[in-house]
Scaffold this motif. Sequence first.
Motif, PDB file in Angstrom:
ATOM      1  N   UNK A  98      36.589  36.788  14.781  1.00  0.00           N
ATOM      2  CA  UNK A  98      34.993  37.310  14.124  1.00  0.00           C
ATOM      3  C   UNK A  98      33.746  36.609  13.478  1.00  0.00           C
ATOM      4  N   UNK A  99      33.886  35.402  13.694  1.00  0.00           N
ATOM      5  CA  UNK A  99      32.508  35.146  13.059  1.00  0.00           C
ATOM      6  C   UNK A  99      31.711  34.540  14.485  1.00  0.00           C
ATOM      7  N   UNK A 100      32.937  34.654  15.839  1.00  0.00           N
ATOM      8  CA  UNK A 100      31.400  34.906  16.422  1.00  0.00           C
ATOM      9  C   UNK A 100      30.495  35.842  16.792  1.00  0.00           C
ATOM     10  N   UNK A 101      30.442  37.045  15.740  1.00  0.00           N
ATOM     11  CA  UNK A 101      29.431  37.464  15.940  1.00  0.00           C
ATOM     12  C   UNK A 101      28.154  37.122  15.018  1.00  0.00           C
ATOM     13  N   UNK A 102      26.746  36.780  15.178  1.00  0.00           N
ATOM     14  CA  UNK A 102      25.972  36.394  15.622  1.00  0.00           C
ATOM     15  C   UNK A 102      26.187  36.509  13.241  1.00  0.00           C
ATOM     16  N   UNK A 103      26.026  37.907  13.199  1.00  0.00           N
ATOM     17  CA  UNK A 103      25.918  38.346  11.695  1.00  0.00           C
ATOM     18  C   UNK A 103      26.869  37.432  11.236  1.00  0.00           C
TER      19      UNK A 103
END
Length: 155
Positions: free
Chosen positions: A126-131
């Motif tokens: 999930x942390x790969x999503x920039x936001x």
Amino acid sequence: MVAIKMLLPDWRNLADELAEDLRACSAGAAAIDAGWKGAFRQIEQGGHTAQVLEVWRGDDLDQVAVAWVFARVFVRFIEDNGLVDEYWLPGAGERRCLVEDNHELFCRPRPHDADHEHLQHVFPQVGQIPAARDVLAKGKMPLWAVAPAATPQCA
């Protein structure tokens, strides 16, 4: 629409239960204890606390428990709002099947892993999503300090 006022007491109870679990998990772990003592010494020497170690550590474990609850709620929120294409946490209907399939794929090569290890796998994805990068990042989110009890779920 989510009825936050209805869910908040449940989340608070979950965080309280989790904090007790984390206290038990960290009590006998020398490496975790050494990390807390080192962090406490730095904070104490910097004049950032007047608490004794055990009180400070208890407060920190409360924050870790809240972080575990928050991280799950955060992931579920982005799933429920269609902000990701993959599902990691259970829901209803077809979603439940997708989550069970994903969980099985995770567990197959690691049959002795626990649910928290699955979540520790999910959070960086999930942390790969920039936001979401900083929200679940190691070193920024307290949940990485200690994991809940290893209740096997993959077996």
